[in-house]
Design an enzyme around this catalytic site. Structure first.
Site: not given
Ligand code: KIV
Length: 267
Positions: A45, A84, A113, A182
């Site tokens: 996201d 995500d 995720k 992260e």
């Molecule tokens: O949204 C994204 O790109 C992520 C990564 C930073 C792990 O969650």
């Protein structure tokens, strides 16, 4: 050609081979990254910031994620496809089930995720019991940027570090198949990675994680504004996008990225 599976990723953790992951948001980049041999494509996201131009990931909708996931799915054949769940789309277990079903049915994602700790245990259990693999995400969780008070390193105090360790174990016990860490001290991420059986993918979390992920636009140096200090512009030293992607994959597999200059300390 069949896609990478969670079982194969677990095997990589067991053998000590590092896992590679980049974000992708469209078919052309997905194809290029996939053909370079990446293990995981993440439809992050982060697209809210690098594609849509927002100053956070909060405005991203489930429709946006489905749309970009479809593109990345069409462009790729080999990598595991993670997507995500956007802000507030998994605020309750029922909402999470509905969102995840759309992302898998319409977006063709293999894994969803979600960001957060112990409060997600019931949700992770509910999703995994219904056949939906989950990647958890701890540390700097950008959807909580206002609560955290900015994009800051997490887990520097012993209380915070202990909470992150407990959350990681609870999410694994609830059924999570993968964990993203992260922006946290490298030593803390190393401890968590060694305790967990599931693969741990780091971003700004040091070299000891089982794998590494970067935002594609950061590692190509095309994200507007300042690049995060834990990232690296691979395009600058290689000159072409395919070579930059290959350099990232090789550096992660060899353990030369991230280096100490991309890693946070405890203090
Ligand atoms: O949204 C994204 O790109 C992520 C990564 C930073 C792990 O969650």
């Amino acid at each position: 050609m069949s896609r990478m599976t969670l079982t194969q990723l677990r095997k990589l953790k067991t053998t000590g081979e590092k896992i590679t992951c980049l974000t992708a948001y469209d078919a052309s980049f997905a194809q290029m990254i996939d053909q370079a041999g990446i293990d995981i494509l993440l439809v992050g996201d982060s697209l809210g910031m690098v594609i849509q131009g927002h100053d956070s990931t909060l405005p991203v909708t489930v429709d946006d994620m489905v749309y970009h996931c479809q593109q990345v799915h069409r462009g790729s054949q080999r990598a595991l496809l993670i997507v995500d769940m956007p802000f507030m789309s998994y605020a309750t277990p029922d909402a999470a089930l509905e969102t995840a079903a759309r992302l898998m049915r319409e977006g063709q994602a293999q894994v969803v995720k979600l960001e957060g700790g112990a409060w997600l245990v019931e949700t992770v259990q509910m999703l995994t019991e219904r056949g939906i693999p989950v990647c958890a995400h701890l540390g700097l969780t950008p959807q909580s940027v206002h609560q955290i008070g900015g994009y800051r390193v997490q887990g520097r105090s012993e209380t915070e570090a202990q909470r992150l360790r407990d959350d990681a174990l609870a999410l694994q016990a609830a059924g999570a198949s993968l964990l993203v860490l992260e922006c946290m001290p490298g030593d803390l991420a190393a401890d968590i990675s060694s305790w967990l059986e599931i693969p741990v993918i780091g971003i700004g979390a040091g070299a000891a994680c089982d794998g590494q992920v970067l935002v594609l636009y950061d590692m190509l140096g095309i994200t507007p504004g300042k690049r995060p200090s834990f990232s690296k512009d691979f395009l600058q030293e290689t000159g072409t996008i395919p070579a930059a992607i290959e350099a990232f994959i090789n550096a992660v597999k060899k353990g030369t990225f991230p280096g100490p200059e991309h890693t946070f300390n405890e203090k």
